[in-house]
Every structure is written in structure tokens, then in C-alpha cells.
Design a protein around this motif. Sequence first.
Motif, PDB file in Angstrom:
ATOM      1  N   PHE A  10     -25.538  13.882   9.605  1.00  0.00           N
ATOM      2  CA  PHE A  10     -24.639  13.114   8.736  1.00  0.00           C
ATOM      3  C   PHE A  10     -25.432  12.477   7.590  1.00  0.00           C
ATOM      4  N   HIS A  11     -26.551  11.851   7.914  1.00  0.00           N
ATOM      5  CA  HIS A  11     -27.401  11.222   6.893  1.00  0.00           C
ATOM      6  C   HIS A  11     -27.819  12.255   5.830  1.00  0.00           C
ATOM      7  N   ASN A  12     -28.241  13.419   6.282  1.00  0.00           N
ATOM      8  CA  ASN A  12     -28.679  14.442   5.319  1.00  0.00           C
ATOM      9  C   ASN A  12     -27.519  14.977   4.489  1.00  0.00           C
TER      10      ASN A  12
ATOM     11  N   THR B 210     -22.659  25.066  -4.298  1.00  0.00           N
ATOM     12  CA  THR B 210     -23.328  25.317  -3.019  1.00  0.00           C
ATOM     13  C   THR B 210     -23.609  24.001  -2.310  1.00  0.00           C
ATOM     14  N   ALA B 211     -24.075  23.020  -3.060  1.00  0.00           N
ATOM     15  CA  ALA B 211     -24.406  21.726  -2.444  1.00  0.00           C
ATOM     16  C   ALA B 211     -23.146  21.022  -1.935  1.00  0.00           C
ATOM     17  N   ILE B 212     -22.041  21.177  -2.637  1.00  0.00           N
ATOM     18  CA  ILE B 212     -20.785  20.566  -2.164  1.00  0.00           C
ATOM     19  C   ILE B 212     -20.384  21.214  -0.839  1.00  0.00           C
ATOM     20  N   LEU B 213     -20.350  22.525  -0.812  1.00  0.00           N
ATOM     21  CA  LEU B 213     -19.825  23.201   0.385  1.00  0.00           C
ATOM     22  C   LEU B 213     -20.793  23.111   1.568  1.00  0.00           C
ATOM     23  N   SER B 214     -22.078  23.275   1.327  1.00  0.00           N
ATOM     24  CA  SER B 214     -23.033  23.126   2.430  1.00  0.00           C
ATOM     25  C   SER B 214     -23.002  21.696   2.956  1.00  0.00           C
ATOM     26  N   GLY B 215     -22.821  20.746   2.040  1.00  0.00           N
ATOM     27  CA  GLY B 215     -22.682  19.348   2.452  1.00  0.00           C
ATOM     28  C   GLY B 215     -21.459  19.172   3.341  1.00  0.00           C
ATOM     29  N   ASP B 216     -20.344  19.761   2.943  1.00  0.00           N
ATOM     30  CA  ASP B 216     -19.129  19.678   3.768  1.00  0.00           C
ATOM     31  C   ASP B 216     -19.399  20.247   5.160  1.00  0.00           C
ATOM     32  N   ALA B 217     -20.071  21.383   5.199  1.00  0.00           N
ATOM     33  CA  ALA B 217     -20.360  22.026   6.489  1.00  0.00           C
ATOM     34  C   ALA B 217     -21.270  21.131   7.334  1.00  0.00           C
ATOM     35  N   MET B 218     -22.186  20.436   6.690  1.00  0.00           N
ATOM     36  CA  MET B 218     -23.070  19.514   7.433  1.00  0.00           C
ATOM     37  C   MET B 218     -22.272  18.359   8.038  1.00  0.00           C
ATOM     38  N   PHE B 219     -21.281  17.910   7.292  1.00  0.00           N
ATOM     39  CA  PHE B 219     -20.423  16.831   7.780  1.00  0.00           C
ATOM     40  C   PHE B 219     -19.709  17.283   9.065  1.00  0.00           C
ATOM     41  N   ILE B 220     -19.228  18.530   9.049  1.00  0.00           N
ATOM     42  CA  ILE B 220     -18.559  19.080  10.237  1.00  0.00           C
ATOM     43  C   ILE B 220     -19.558  19.221  11.388  1.00  0.00           C
ATOM     44  N   LYS B 221     -20.733  19.738  11.066  1.00  0.00           N
ATOM     45  CA  LYS B 221     -21.792  19.883  12.087  1.00  0.00           C
ATOM     46  C   LYS B 221     -22.151  18.515  12.686  1.00  0.00           C
ATOM     47  N   ALA B 222     -22.179  17.505  11.859  1.00  0.00           N
ATOM     48  CA  ALA B 222     -22.527  16.166  12.350  1.00  0.00           C
ATOM     49  C   ALA B 222     -21.573  15.775  13.474  1.00  0.00           C
ATOM     50  N   TYR B 223     -20.276  15.999  13.254  1.00  0.00           N
ATOM     51  CA  TYR B 223     -19.294  15.682  14.303  1.00  0.00           C
ATOM     52  C   TYR B 223     -19.508  16.541  15.541  1.00  0.00           C
ATOM     53  N   GLU B 224     -19.779  17.817  15.302  1.00  0.00           N
ATOM     54  CA  GLU B 224     -20.001  18.716  16.435  1.00  0.00           C
ATOM     55  C   GLU B 224     -21.094  18.159  17.357  1.00  0.00           C
ATOM     56  N   TYR B 225     -22.145  17.643  16.770  1.00  0.00           N
ATOM     57  CA  TYR B 225     -23.271  17.125  17.573  1.00  0.00           C
ATOM     58  C   TYR B 225     -22.946  15.775  18.205  1.00  0.00           C
ATOM     59  N   ILE B 226     -22.295  14.921  17.455  1.00  0.00           N
ATOM     60  CA  ILE B 226     -21.955  13.610  18.021  1.00  0.00           C
ATOM     61  C   ILE B 226     -21.005  13.782  19.215  1.00  0.00           C
ATOM     62  N   LEU B 227     -20.100  14.766  19.090  1.00  0.00           N
ATOM     63  CA  LEU B 227     -19.145  15.014  20.180  1.00  0.00           C
ATOM     64  C   LEU B 227     -19.808  15.606  21.421  1.00  0.00           C
TER      65      LEU B 227
END
Length: 324
Positions: A71-73, A102-119
Motif C-alpha cells: 500500500f505504501h509503495n 502505466t504508473a496509474i494502472l500499476s499503482g491501482d493493481a498494487m492497491f488491490i494487491k495490498a488488500y489481498e495481502y492484508i486479508l
Amino acid sequence: MHHFEKIQEIIQNAITGENFTEEPRALYEPISYSLNTGGKRLRPALLLMAVDLYSSDIESFVLPALGIEIFHNFTLVHDDIMDNASLRRNQPTVHAKWDTNTAILSGDAMFIKAYEYILKYEGRKAHAIYRIFNRSAMRVCEGQQYDMNFETSSDVTEKEYLHMIELKTAELIACSLKIGALIGGSDDEEADQLFEFGKNLGMAFQLQDDYLDSFGDEQAFGKNIGGDILADKKTYLLIKAYEKADARDREKLDQLIGNKNIDSQSKIMQVLDIYYRLGIERITAQKAEQYFNDALEILDNLSKTNEEKRPLTELAHSMMKRKK
Ligand code: IPE
Ligand code: IPE
Ligand code: MG
Ligand code: MG
Ligand code: MG
């Protein structure tokens, strides 16, 4: 007890284990790049140190901690677009290396990944933790919006600035500690104490980030010195400079701030010259120190032995001595 280097290693190994090799590469490669260009791993380290205060098992919680780091990244990838920053950790930022889309979309994907890990944390306090994280994530966005609003405003007060950094930076640091405490099995009061410790530490941390952005060493800091000046950021430095300035310096600042038509290096030099003349370096360092001392006092009041609290105390000290 797990000390900072050991925890950094645990986090780094976990990141290396998750290699983001999926397709399309144009989406996942910037994620891998963002997570593997270094970074101090402060937030997951604080989370795991808080877990460690109440539980002997930190290894089981590395993946949720990684969620906070992802999430931080993510916030950094988007922040660098917003701040027009081309260098981070001595490497080109994602939007500079690839492009903004690219930075917008990869950032969005990171946001989703962040939740995946927290969950991946599914323990007893799971729902409380998801709510705490959500609230903090939203507050980071609010802080980032104030930060941008302030770029075009010429009357930002110290109070408004402090509120803005509390949201954009201190909140996530505080939330990492609180989540760690709850995962480890603390009661709510202890978790709130750790949150307050993190809040004050985070305030000191952002003040110091602003300080280093003007007075730091570019090689060590890994970001372009003067970036905040070029972006017309209403930092503590600028707010104090206006406060201390005589009529002549004030007029000079008015000419420089918000002016996009001056040569970049010249703008930075002229603003820095005013900062040095008005003693802004010391004033900012003192304010950071004040929050840092408040943080340590709160930690001191937490009913754990000094030995148990040592990793957190040491990490806090290293955060204040940092050059990067
Ligand atoms: C940078 O955070 C953004 C701020 C809140 C100042 P860090 O200084 O923790 O960034 P990395 O992850 O270590 O590069
Ligand atoms: C960053 O503040 C806060 C967040 C990313 C949420 P800055 O814009 O000062 O951070 P750096 O200096 O780019 O790392
Ligand atoms: Mg920013
Ligand atoms: Mg920035
Ligand atoms: Mg900064």
C-alpha cells in the motif's frame, strides 16, 4: 527480540518470494520494480515489532505486514506522478521509467494487491483490522488532496500544514503499529497508545522528510533535492520562512513561489538562500525533535519493559537520524 535489520530481512525475503511474474508484463513489471528498488520497510517493521510486543509468533504475520508495504509503495507511485518527481531511491520513478498511464494502472493493481495481502490475516480481530486499515487508507488520500490543494494556495497556516501531514503520513505509520498490536493480542487501550506513538513519530518523520528535501544530500536521500520547492509545496520550511521574513524577503518569496517561468535551479537556490538566512534548518529540526520526544514519552508510558520496547525505541531513533 527482533531487531530492525532482522525484520527488514524477513520482509525483503517475503517480497522476493512474491515475484509478480503474471501477464501482462507491462502491468506487473512496474510493481516488481517499485517493491524491489529498496525502501526502508519502516511500516511493516513497525507492525511486526508491535506484534512482537504481545506475541512470540511474528512469522505468521509477515504477509499482512507486506500488505501495508505494498500500500505504501502504491501511494509513492501515484505521489510521484502528482509531485512530478522523476527520482526515488536513486532510481527513475515508475512514471519516468515507463509512462504516466502505466504508473496509474500499476499503482491501482498494487492497491488491490495490498488488500489481498492484508486479508491474509483471518484471525479473531480481522474485521476490526480491515476497518482500521480502510479508515487510514482513506485518510492518506485526504492528506494527499490537501497537499495538492495547498500548492496553489498562498495562505496555508502551520495548523493546516500539520493536519495535512498527519493525514498523508502519520496516519499510516500509526495504523501499522495499531494493527500490529491488535494482531499480537494487545487490548484496545494499548493499541491506541501505540497508535499515538506512531502518530507523533510520523509527524516527526514527515517534518524530517521536508527538511531533507531541501537540506539533505541528494545521493543519500535518493530523491531530487528541491523537489518540494519546484512543486510549490507548502512545507513547514516555507510556512516558517514566510513567518520570519522581513518585507524584502517576503516580496522575494512571493516572486518565486508559484512562478513556473524561472529556471529550476535558480528557483531552488534562491529559496534555499532565504531558508539558510532565516535559520529555517534549525527551526524545522526543532519541531521534528519535539514530536519525536512526545513519541518517546508515549512509548515510555506503555506498560512493557524497556527491554521489550527496545526494538521500537531503536527504530524510532534510527528514523530520526536518517539521511535517506
Ligand atoms: C516516503 O516514505 C514518503 C513519506 C511519507 C515521507 P519512506 O521514506 O518511508 O519511503 P521508503 O519506502 O523508505 O523509500
Ligand atoms: C508523501 O509525501 C506522502 C505519501 C506518499 C502519502 P511526499 O510527497 O513528501 O513524499 P516523498 O518525498 O515524495 O517521498
Ligand atoms: Mg507528495
Ligand atoms: Mg512526493
Ligand atoms: Mg517529501
